[in-house]
Design an enzyme around this catalytic site. Structure first.
Site, short mmCIF file in Angstrom:
data_model
loop_
_atom_site.label_atom_id
_atom_site.label_comp_id
_atom_site.label_asym_id
_atom_site.label_seq_id
_atom_site.Cartn_x
_atom_site.Cartn_y
_atom_site.Cartn_z
N ASP A 1 8.45 -4.79 -14.02
CA ASP A 1 7.51 -4.32 -12.54
C ASP A 1 7.03 -2.61 -13.48
O ASP A 1 8.43 -1.70 -13.13
CB ASP A 1 8.29 -4.38 -11.20
CG ASP A 1 7.65 -3.52 -10.34
OD1 ASP A 1 6.33 -2.68 -10.40
OD2 ASP A 1 7.65 -4.10 -8.92
N HIS B 1 4.98 -7.03 -10.95
CA HIS B 1 4.95 -6.27 -9.46
C HIS B 1 4.41 -7.46 -8.29
O HIS B 1 5.18 -7.45 -7.39
CB HIS B 1 4.53 -4.77 -9.06
CG HIS B 1 4.35 -4.64 -8.11
ND1 HIS B 1 5.60 -3.96 -7.33
CD2 HIS B 1 3.29 -4.43 -7.24
CE1 HIS B 1 5.35 -3.12 -6.13
NE2 HIS B 1 4.19 -3.50 -6.09
N SER C 1 6.72 -4.44 -1.66
CA SER C 1 6.03 -3.58 -2.26
C SER C 1 6.66 -1.54 -0.99
O SER C 1 7.57 -2.16 -0.24
CB SER C 1 4.42 -3.35 -2.48
OG SER C 1 4.17 -2.22 -3.22
N TRP C 2 5.16 -1.42 -0.63
CA TRP C 2 5.36 -0.60 0.02
C TRP C 2 6.04 -1.16 1.08
O TRP C 2 6.71 -0.70 2.11
CB TRP C 2 3.82 0.14 0.65
CG TRP C 2 4.08 1.04 2.14
CD1 TRP C 2 3.82 0.63 3.52
CD2 TRP C 2 4.56 1.43 2.54
NE1 TRP C 2 3.81 0.89 3.94
CE2 TRP C 2 4.65 2.05 3.76
CE3 TRP C 2 5.05 3.09 2.38
CZ2 TRP C 2 4.44 2.98 4.39
CZ3 TRP C 2 5.94 3.85 2.50
CH2 TRP C 2 5.37 4.13 4.77
N GLY D 1 0.81 -1.26 -0.08
CA GLY D 1 0.24 -0.03 -0.35
C GLY D 1 1.22 1.34 -0.03
O GLY D 1 1.43 1.82 -0.68
#
Length: 316
Positions: free
Chosen positions: A264, A292, A109-110, A41
């Protein structure tokens, strides 16, 4: 490829003392290797499938929904919601819930951003890092995905992302979205949240994925995801520009692995490469046929391999 589905053996809410209740759960073997999973996120929340990245016989895994999302409360809350609040939450979860001196930190990711921020702050408590789809909230990374760059790859989907924003405001899409996501018009807020979420959900896999496109289809999921992501990006992740790459030298004694999809479009390989150059002790896997998402086959295989290797040897 994934391990069998399991349920938590213990779960609860952490009262942060500043207005948030953070949902957490423990899964696997209470006597297994301590690990923490960090979702993406920011604002996505954990999913049951995330538990399946770890061998339940060999791991004791803590998963938690970061402030404002998933089962945490208040829903989509932005007050007292920064990277450093989340780092502090992790420390309390480690000491008060997990009771471990050191743990494996796994984030994508985040989640990779938060893992790096935590590891650079509390290096002595990090046994190893497993990172995927590297994102460090540099302005160039946010601009690429939300202003110009990925738009060249997905012009049809980009039109839907532009739709809630009048042409005169499109020179700064992140700020324009902020005005709507934090405004007083519920209909405009939800329309912006849906458009923001659809853009990401539609572009994170190398090939179209109906399942991923529905990740934040519900109103509440879209609101938390879009509001919290936008809040963090407007504020540069609450970090100095380039801080996580600048301070990667602090990780020189931390074993790690970086898994990155070649195609990605959300967090391009450039950032993973920059991190690897700043932290050459980590092994880098560039997956040649992946985007991703963590569950694309080549990425998933490397992640499972890393958790299995760490369980067996103490190094991912």
């Amino acid at each position: 490829m994934l391990f069998r589905a399991i349920e938590p053996y213990r779960h609860g809410m952490l009262d942060t003392g500043d207005g948030h209740q953070v949902y957490w759960e423990l899964c696997g073997n209470p006597d297994g290797k301590p690990a923490v999973f960090l979702h993406g996120g920011p604002g996505s929340g954990c999913s049951p499938v995330h538990r399946q990245l770890f061998d339940p016989a060999r791991y004791n895994v803590l998963l938690f929904d970061q402030r404002g999302c998933g089962r945490s409360r208040p829903h989509a809350g932005l007050d007292n919601n920064t990277t450093w609040h989340l780092v502090a939450d992790m420390e309390r979860l480690r000491t008060e819930i997990m009771g471990a001196d050191r743990w494996l930190v796994f984030g994508g990711s985040w989640g990779s951003t938060l893992a790096l921020a935590y590891a650079q702050t509390h290096t002595d408590h990090v046994a190893a890092l497993i990172l995927r789809g590297i994102f460090t909230v540099r302005r160039s990374e946010v601009q690429w995905y939300y202003q110009h760059g990925a738009s060249e790859l997905f012009p049809d989907l980009w039109e839907e992302y532009l739709a809630p924003i009048p042409p005169e405001e499109r020179h700064d899409m992140v700020q324009a979205y902020r005005r709507r996501l934090t405004g007083n018009d519920p209909e405009a807020q939800l329309a912006a949240a849906k458009a923001w979420s659809r853009w990401e959900d539609s572009t994170i896999t190398m090939l179209p994925s109906a399942r991923h496109q529905q990740s934040h289809a519900g109103d509440q999921a879209a609101l938390a995801f879009a509001r919290i992501e936008n809040h963090y990006f407007v504020n540069d992740g609450f970090m100095a520009e380039g801080q996580l790459i600048r301070d990667a030298h602090k990780l020189r004694d931390v074993p790690g692995v970086i898994v990155q999809g070649r195609y990605d479009a959300c967090t391009p390989v450039r950032t993973a490469w920059d991190l690897h150059r700043a932290w050459p002790q980590a092994r880098l896997h560039i997956v040649p046929d992946a985007g991703h998402a963590f569950d694309e086959p080549g990425i998933l295989a490397h992640l499972i391999e890393a958790t299995n290797r760490y369980a067996a040897t103490g190094r991912p």
